[in-house]
Structures are given as structure tokens and as C-alpha cells.
Design an enzyme around this catalytic site. Structure first.
Site, PDB file in Angstrom:
ATOM      1  N   SER A  91     -15.259  -2.095 -14.892  1.00 51.75           N
ATOM      2  CA  SER A  91     -15.651  -3.355 -15.514  1.00 51.75           C
ATOM      3  C   SER A  91     -17.039  -3.771 -15.032  1.00 51.75           C
ATOM      4  CB  SER A  91     -14.627  -4.441 -15.193  1.00 51.75           C
ATOM      5  OG  SER A  91     -14.475  -4.564 -13.796  1.00 51.75           O
ATOM      6  N   HIS A 138     -15.083   2.538  -1.896  1.00 56.15           N
ATOM      7  CA  HIS A 138     -14.065   1.560  -1.498  1.00 56.15           C
ATOM      8  C   HIS A 138     -12.994   2.171  -0.599  1.00 56.15           C
ATOM      9  CE1 HIS A 138     -15.217  -1.294  -5.062  1.00 56.15           C
ATOM     10  NE2 HIS A 138     -16.093  -1.272  -4.087  1.00 56.15           N
ATOM     11  N   CYS A 144      -9.750   0.142  17.801  1.00 52.06           N
ATOM     12  CA  CYS A 144     -10.863   1.029  18.177  1.00 52.06           C
ATOM     13  C   CYS A 144     -11.648   1.501  16.950  1.00 52.06           C
ATOM     14  CB  CYS A 144     -10.345   2.229  18.975  1.00 52.06           C
ATOM     15  SG  CYS A 144      -9.417   3.414  17.982  1.00 52.06           S
ATOM     16  N   ASN A 158     -16.378   3.548 -21.762  1.00 53.69           N
ATOM     17  CA  ASN A 158     -15.409   2.508 -21.422  1.00 53.69           C
ATOM     18  C   ASN A 158     -14.583   2.137 -22.658  1.00 53.69           C
ATOM     19  OD1 ASN A 158     -14.207  -0.152 -20.622  1.00 53.69           O
ATOM     20  ND2 ASN A 158     -15.476   0.189 -18.822  1.00 53.69           N
ATOM     21  N   ASN A 195     -12.616   4.152  -6.844  1.00 53.00           N
ATOM     22  CA  ASN A 195     -11.181   4.405  -6.777  1.00 53.00           C
ATOM     23  C   ASN A 195     -10.776   4.891  -5.395  1.00 53.00           C
ATOM     24  OD1 ASN A 195     -11.311   3.732  -9.420  1.00 53.00           O
ATOM     25  ND2 ASN A 195     -11.092   5.818 -10.211  1.00 53.00           N
ATOM     26  N   TYR A 238       0.816  -1.221   0.000  1.00 51.15           N
ATOM     27  CA  TYR A 238       0.000   0.000   0.000  1.00 51.15           C
ATOM     28  C   TYR A 238       0.845   1.265   0.000  1.00 51.15           C
ATOM     29  CZ  TYR A 238      -4.544  -2.037  -0.231  1.00 51.15           C
ATOM     30  OH  TYR A 238      -5.644  -2.688  -0.718  1.00 51.15           O
TER      31      TYR A 238
HETATM   32  P1  NAD Z   1     -11.290  -2.885 -13.388  1.00 53.93           P
HETATM   33  O1  NAD Z   1      -9.817  -3.037 -13.536  1.00 53.93           O
HETATM   34  O2  NAD Z   1     -12.076  -4.111 -13.073  1.00 53.93           O
HETATM   35  O3  NAD Z   1     -11.879  -2.278 -14.726  1.00 53.93           O
HETATM   36  C1  NAD Z   1     -11.307  -1.179 -15.370  1.00 53.93           C
HETATM   37  C2  NAD Z   1     -12.211  -0.815 -16.535  1.00 53.93           C
HETATM   38  O4  NAD Z   1     -11.736   0.396 -17.096  1.00 53.93           O
HETATM   39  C3  NAD Z   1     -12.258  -1.860 -17.651  1.00 53.93           C
HETATM   40  O5  NAD Z   1     -13.601  -2.081 -18.001  1.00 53.93           O
HETATM   41  C4  NAD Z   1     -11.489  -1.186 -18.807  1.00 53.93           C
HETATM   42  O6  NAD Z   1     -12.032  -1.508 -20.072  1.00 53.93           O
HETATM   43  C5  NAD Z   1     -11.702   0.265 -18.501  1.00 53.93           C
HETATM   44  N1  NAD Z   1     -10.619   1.148 -18.951  1.00 53.93           N
HETATM   45  C6  NAD Z   1      -9.286   0.996 -18.815  1.00 53.93           C
HETATM   46  N2  NAD Z   1      -8.625   2.072 -19.273  1.00 53.93           N
HETATM   47  C7  NAD Z   1      -9.578   2.946 -19.692  1.00 53.93           C
HETATM   48  C8  NAD Z   1      -9.540   4.265 -20.241  1.00 53.93           C
HETATM   49  N3  NAD Z   1      -8.395   4.919 -20.448  1.00 53.93           N
HETATM   50  N4  NAD Z   1     -10.707   4.856 -20.560  1.00 53.93           N
HETATM   51  C9  NAD Z   1     -11.896   4.218 -20.362  1.00 53.93           C
HETATM   52  N5  NAD Z   1     -11.985   2.993 -19.839  1.00 53.93           N
HETATM   53  C10 NAD Z   1     -10.844   2.360 -19.498  1.00 53.93           C
HETATM   54  O7  NAD Z   1     -11.527  -1.765 -12.298  1.00 53.93           O
HETATM   55  P2  NAD Z   1     -12.847  -1.393 -11.531  1.00 53.93           P
HETATM   56  O8  NAD Z   1     -14.034  -1.591 -12.388  1.00 53.93           O
HETATM   57  O9  NAD Z   1     -12.613  -0.098 -10.899  1.00 53.93           O
HETATM   58  O10 NAD Z   1     -12.902  -2.475 -10.410  1.00 53.93           O
HETATM   59  C11 NAD Z   1     -13.923  -2.327  -9.516  1.00 53.93           C
HETATM   60  C12 NAD Z   1     -13.402  -2.401  -8.143  1.00 53.93           C
HETATM   61  O11 NAD Z   1     -13.098  -3.709  -7.849  1.00 53.93           O
HETATM   62  C13 NAD Z   1     -12.128  -1.647  -7.824  1.00 53.93           C
HETATM   63  O12 NAD Z   1     -12.376  -0.371  -7.358  1.00 53.93           O
HETATM   64  C14 NAD Z   1     -11.541  -2.387  -6.730  1.00 53.93           C
HETATM   65  O13 NAD Z   1     -11.824  -1.776  -5.491  1.00 53.93           O
HETATM   66  C15 NAD Z   1     -12.298  -3.661  -6.759  1.00 53.93           C
HETATM   67  N6  NAD Z   1     -11.350  -4.652  -6.748  1.00 53.93           N
HETATM   68  C16 NAD Z   1     -10.854  -4.807  -5.547  1.00 53.93           C
HETATM   69  C17 NAD Z   1      -9.943  -5.691  -5.365  1.00 53.93           C
HETATM   70  C18 NAD Z   1      -9.436  -5.697  -3.981  1.00 53.93           C
HETATM   71  O14 NAD Z   1      -8.287  -5.537  -3.777  1.00 53.93           O
HETATM   72  N7  NAD Z   1     -10.277  -5.758  -2.976  1.00 53.93           N
HETATM   73  C19 NAD Z   1      -9.523  -6.491  -6.430  1.00 53.93           C
HETATM   74  C20 NAD Z   1     -10.061  -6.302  -7.694  1.00 53.93           C
HETATM   75  C21 NAD Z   1     -10.983  -5.334  -7.831  1.00 53.93           C
HETATM   76 ZN    ZN Z   2      -7.217   2.823  18.071  1.00 56.15          ZN
END
Ligand code: NAD
Ligand code: ZN
Length: 283
Positions: free
Chosen positions: A188, A119, A130, A212, A102, A67
Site C-alpha cells: 500500500s 521489517h 542482550c 498492485n 514481509n 506470533y
Molecule cells: P498492506 O496490507 O498495507 O497492503 C497490501 C497491498 O497489497 C494493498 O495495496 C493491496 O491492494 C495489495 N494486494 C493485495 N492482494 C494483492 C494481490 N494478490 N496482488 C497484488 N496486490 C495485492 O501491506 P504492506 O504494504 O505490506 O504494509 C506495509 C508494512 O506495514 C507491512 O510490512 C507491515 O510490516 C507494516 N505494518 C506493520 C504493522 C505492524 O504490526 N507493525 C501494522 C500494519 C502495517
Molecule cells: Zn540474551
């Protein structure tokens, strides 16, 4: 394509309330990797190894190192034209909300005020004991950050795999989905429950516009689906222009309302001082 952009532009410009759902795609052009794309984060890492409570329990240093690296990338990134365009759209609408998945804070840096960070954010920390939360934007965090009030281990205040959303944030997002127009950008749309918001919106007669790089499950239900880079498309959607709807000249509704307010203050000049900081105090 231009025809579709014009259609989307006119839908947005004539909407009273606009809600935007954003995902990693919006920040991709700022140099922040997405999750599921070919060169996305999860093709190089196993998400469960870094983004789960289990991983954090087993090896908090490993998770924090990851992170901290993401914080460095995000701190160095700049908001792109897409973030800026959404901030501009907000200025032109009476009711405007960004629901983002994001965690990078780039929408706010571009000037967006009305935002739900569903998120969480890498710029916030949460105590594992706490549950207190605080902002920390420092460039370098300590080896393992601790809570100042109870001295327990702190974690990034982001939603990890298998965790729930904050109920009040989710409720705000559902409420914001009751809008005239829902713009779904760079996600996505596979992660629930966020992925269910467009359906909620549509059932309540919102028009759906998707931006997208590729097709998503939203494409099938969208009124307008725009393929391409979000920075370029959003910049066009936020362009200020007069356009015609059914042959009628129309102007941006936000501006129309602004003009409406101007007319209101012309009639009641004594009320303006309460909002423009020129000395009117609410008593
Ligand atoms: P994603 O990576 O699943 O999808 C990204 C999307 O953006 C795709 O559909 C792609 O086609 C599009 N894209 C890429 N570049 C682009 C551009 N320049 N212009 C327009 N579109 C573009 O990301 P997401 O949809 O944000 O994922 C959803 C959530 O899932 C994330 O916020 C994340 O929190 C969560 N997630 C979490 C974990 C975790 O660690 N807990 C793991 C995977 C996903
Ligand atoms: Zn604390």
C-alpha cells in the site's frame, strides 16, 4: 493491459540493475492475510495490541501466542507464482535486490538470494536483554522463548509499531534504490520510510513499475502501473522472450551478460576453474 505488460517486460529485461520492493500483497495468494485490505489483519485486530513493544511488555504471552499462530500460517503457506517469478528474474540480472516488508520468508523459499528483510522475520528471535539474534524455525516454540546466553525473554525479531529500522538494513535499501528499474509490488506504500524509496529511486532516474490490485500513492509517479494479481502479472513479467524495442530485436540483458562471460572464459579458460568449483583455489 497486454501493451502495458509488454512495456514493463521490456523495461525490466533491458535493465542492468533491478530492485523490487514487496509488501503483503505478494504473499496474499499464498494465503497470508495482508494488513490494511478489507479482510486484512488490522480489520480484525488492533495492531497496537499485538505489534508493539508496549503490548509485549504488558502481556508477552498474548503477543507470543499471536506470533506463534502467524508462524504456523506462514509455515503452512507455499511460495506462489509471484515469488517464483521474482526468483527467476534474479537469475537473469547481474544486479538484483528484493527489499521486502514481509516477515514470512517466502521469497527465500522461492529461491531469491539477494534480499533485505526490512521489517525482520518471524523465523528470527531477539533477546530483549542482550539483543542477540538467532534463527528458530521450530514448528512449536516453548510457552515463552528465552535467550540461551543470558536467559532473558526473547521476542520476535520483527519491526513493531513505533520502532526504527536497523540502520544498516535501511542503508542497504537506500543503496539498492539507486537502480535502473524499481518494481513496487503488493504494497500500500503508506508506511514510511519504505514508502519514500520510490521517490529516491525516481530522483535518480530509475524507471518505476508498479504491480498492485488497486491504486496506491505510487501509481501517480509510476512509469507503468499494472493492476491485478501479483502472481499472474509477475509471471508474465518474468517470462523469457525475445522482444523488440524501437523495432530492434533485443534479448534479455542478463542472458546477454551471461553470454559475455562465456566469451570471456573462452578467451581465458584458465580462469574458469576459480568459479566453477573444478579445483581452482584462490591463494
Ligand atoms: P498492506 O496490507 O498495507 O497492503 C497490501 C497491498 O497489497 C494493498 O495495496 C493491496 O491492494 C495489495 N494486494 C493485495 N492482494 C494483492 C494481490 N494478490 N496482488 C497484488 N496486490 C495485492 O501491506 P504492506 O504494504 O505490506 O504494509 C506495509 C508494512 O506495514 C507491512 O510490512 C507491515 O510490516 C507494516 N505494518 C506493520 C504493522 C505492524 O504490526 N507493525 C501494522 C500494519 C502495517
Ligand atoms: Zn540474551
Amino acid at each position: 493491459m497486454q501493451e502495458l505488460i509488454d512495456k514493463a517486460h521490456s523495461i525490466i529485461a533491458t535493465s542492468r540493475s533491478v530492485t523490487v520492493i514487496t509488501g503483503a500483497g505478494v504473499s496474499a495468494e499464498s494465503g497470508i492475510p495482508t494488513y490494511r485490505d478489507e479482510d486484512g489483519l488490522w480489520s480484525n485486530f488492533r495492531a497496537e495490541d499485538f505489534s508493539s513493544a508496549e503490548a509485549f511488555k504488558q502481556d508477552p504471552t498474548k503477543v507470543w501466542d499471536w506470533y506463534k499462530e502467524r508462524r504456523r500460517t506462514m509455515a503452512a503457506a507455499q511460495p506462489n507464482e509471484g515469488h517464483k517469478a521474482l526468483a527467476a528474474l534474479e537469475r537473469n540480472h547481474m544486479q538484483f535486490m528484493v527489499i521486502t516488508q514481509n516477515i514470512d520468508g517466502l521469497h527465500q523459499r522461492a529461491g531469491t538470494d539477494n534480499i533485505i528483510e526490512l521489517h525482520g522475520s518471524v523465523w528470527r528471535l531477539r533477546c530483549t536483554n542482550c539483543l542477540g539474534e538467532w534463527e528458530d524455525r521450530s514448528a512449536e516454540l516453548p510457552w515463552l522463548p528465552y535467550c540461551e546466553s543470558c536467559h532473558s525473554l526473547a521476542r520476535p525479531a520483527v519491526v513493531w509499531f513505533g520502532e526504527s529500522l536497523k540502520p544498516q538494513e535501511w542503508e542497504r535499501a537506500v543503496r539498492a534504490s539507486y537502480c535502473d528499474t524499481l518494481l513496487v509490488v503488493g504494497t500500500s506504500a503508506l508506511v514510511n520510510p519504505v514508502a519514500s524509496l520510490p521517490e529516491i529511486a525516481q530522483k535518480n532516474r530509475a524507471r518505476i513499475i508498479e504491480v498492485n490490485a488497486g491504486e496506491t500513492p505510487i501509481t501517480a509517479i509510476a512509469d507503468v502501473s499494472l493492476r491485478g494479481k501479483s502472481s499472474e502479472i509477475l509471471a508474465q513479467l518474468a517470462e523469457e522472450k525475445e522482444h523488440t524495442i524501437d523495432g530492434m530485436h533485443d534479448m534479455d540483458l542478463g542472458k546477454a551478460m551471461q553470454r559475455g562471460l562465456e566469451k570471456f572464459y573462452a578467451k581465458y579458460p584458465q580462469l574458469r576453474k576459480y568459479v566453477d568449483g573444478s579445483g581452482g583455489k584462490v591463494e
